[in-house]
Design a protein around this motif. Structure first.
Motif, short mmCIF file in Angstrom:
data_model
loop_
_atom_site.label_atom_id
_atom_site.label_comp_id
_atom_site.label_asym_id
_atom_site.label_seq_id
_atom_site.Cartn_x
_atom_site.Cartn_y
_atom_site.Cartn_z
N LEU A 95 52.97 46.51 19.36
CA LEU A 95 54.41 46.52 19.07
C LEU A 95 55.10 45.29 19.66
O LEU A 95 56.01 44.72 19.07
N GLY A 96 54.65 44.89 20.86
CA GLY A 96 55.21 43.70 21.48
C GLY A 96 54.93 42.46 20.66
O GLY A 96 55.81 41.57 20.53
N TRP A 97 53.73 42.38 20.09
CA TRP A 97 53.38 41.25 19.21
C TRP A 97 54.34 41.20 18.01
O TRP A 97 54.89 40.13 17.70
N MET A 98 54.52 42.36 17.36
CA MET A 98 55.40 42.40 16.18
C MET A 98 56.85 42.09 16.56
O MET A 98 57.55 41.39 15.83
N ALA A 99 57.28 42.61 17.71
CA ALA A 99 58.67 42.39 18.13
C ALA A 99 58.94 40.93 18.44
O ALA A 99 60.01 40.40 18.11
#
Length: 440
Positions: free
Chosen positions: A279-283
């Motif tokens: 999720l951090g990657w996508m965010a």
């Protein structure tokens, strides 16, 4: 609990002040390094320097204390650390920062060993568990509070570095004024890594990989934030949320690990960390601020509990005599991983961009989960009532405290088992006596 805290409040206050100063400087490195134009790879070397110094200080400090005493070592290390913090904005070169960070890491490790020796000496067998828990909470609150202090100044000036130095300097007053005894400090020789791997393979491999994750979070989190364009206040919030998650997740994960197979908890926590990193990657790719903060909360939230889980799981298979040496070996293994983690993350961020900060941690979390699942096929689970209790030891604790916590938990378990056996024997004797008086 109030009676326990009343006897060690000054020591805990000193610890909070130390962590305020140390937490400020750790984030400032990433903020000021970005302003100075340092590359991610250069800042990764600087971040690794802290953990190299911390690991060496953990082994050297007990010998220094034995030679010249607690007070002299504490004062000397405090003076060097304060000087190093002030020197950071004066020598804004990667090589100079690396040397200073090694020095700061060495000093912090020694300060931990000394302060924790006094804290341990000030507690009794009955209060030691509560004192250790209060100490870990004080450490975490200090780191979180430090991020709030960063919003009061400008990282491009020397003011925040000076503020961190002042906090570290005044932290010694409540500690030195509250101690009167000279405790014995003796760190056990770490167990050889091959022997450690043979006795506790999951804890050995897992804690090494976790060292990579923790050092990447604490050493490269601010660097990542700077590279993706977060403001100083947003970076401070990002780091604070990672440690805040650890504070919140510590109890529920520990409670669960005392009731079911710890390997399942380890695997599940690592998978949560991996999903959070995804999720951090996508965010970070889509500029979703609150998703980024949520990812930091969960990724940071499972990291510190995993550290305590690996220690507790290793203790489940060790005798009381082997625990100190095994704890020392696990701390060393964690330290080696902590040195390598930022280097790998910095190289990846340099080659493929800031979002690979999450990729490195995510892959590492997956590695922990996969190895935990594999170990579940190789060794039968220990019944929950035969395992050692979980105690929320943080990665920032010195080897002396890790050893003390492990031995204390084991001794408490033995005492409870003996008390239960005595109670069962008494009940059986009472039943036999009643049967003798009233034969059917």
């Amino acid at each position: 609990m109030i009676n326990v805290l009343s006897s060690v409040w000054a020591l805990l206050l000193g610890v909070v002040l130390i962590m305020l100063g140390n937490g400020m400087h750790s984030t400032l490195i990433g903020l000021r390094g970005g302003l100075e134009g340092f590359s991610a790879a250069e800042l990764a070397i600087v971040a690794s320097g802290y953990f190299a110094g911390f690991l060496s200080g953990a082994r050297v400090t007990p010998r220094m204390i034995k030679r010249v005493g607690h007070v002299r070592v504490f004062a000397a290390l405090g003076s060097f650390m304060s000087a190093a913090l002030i020197a950071l904005p004066l020598l804004t070169e990667p090589w100079a920062w690396t040397i200073l960070r090694v020095l700061v890491g060495f000093c912090m490790s020694g300060i931990y060993v000394t302060a924790e020796s006094w804290l341990n000496d000030a507690s009794t067998n009955e209060t030691r568990g509560k004192v250790l828990s209060a100490y870990m909470i004080a450490q975490t609150l200090g780191i979180i509070g430090a991020q709030g202090l960063l919003t009061l100044g400008d990282a491009s000036t020397s003011a925040l570095f000076i503020g961190a130095s002042i906090l570290v300097s005044i932290s010694f007053a409540p500690i030195l004024l509250s101690v009167s005894t000279v405790p014995v400090t003796e760190a056990a020789r770490p167990m050889p890594l091959l022997q450690l791997f043979k006795d506790a393979p999951l804890s050995t491999v897992g804690i090494f990989l976790l060292g990579c994750v923790y050092a990447t979070q604490s050493g490269m989190g601010a660097v990542f934030g700077s590279l993706i364009g977060l403001s100083a206040n947003e970076i401070a919030m990002f780091v604070a949320i990672m440690f805040g998650g650890a504070l919140i997740f510590q109890y529920p994960i520990g409670w669960l690990s005392d009731r079911i197979d710890r390997r399942k908890v380890i695997c599940s926590a690592a998978l949560i960390g991996a999903v959070a990193c995804g999720l951090g990657w996508m965010a970070s790719e889509s500029n979703q601020y609150w998703m980024l903060m949520g990812a930091a909360f969960f990724a940071g939230g499972v990291t510190a509990p995993l550290y305590a889980l690996f220690l507790a799981y290793a203790n489940d298979f060790l005798s009381l005599e082997d625990m100190p040496a095994a704890s020392g070996g696990l701390v060393m293994t964690f330290g080696i991983g902590a040195i390598l983690g930022p280097l790998l993350a910095g190289w990846a961020m340099e080659q493929s961009g800031a979002p690979t900060f999450w990729l490195v941690m995510g892959v590492t979390f997956v590695g922990i989960a996969v190895y935990a699942a594999y170990r579940m096929t190789r060794r039968a689970a220990i019944p929950a009532d035969e395992t050692e209790s979980y105690l929320g030891v943080l990665p920032t604790a010195s080897p002396a405290t890790v050893e003390t916590a492990g031995v204390w938990v084991a001794e408490q378990a033995e005492a409870e088992a003996e008390a239960a056996a005595e109670e069962e024997a008494a009940q059986q004797a009472e039943a036999e006596s009643a049967e003798t008086k009233n034969p059917s």
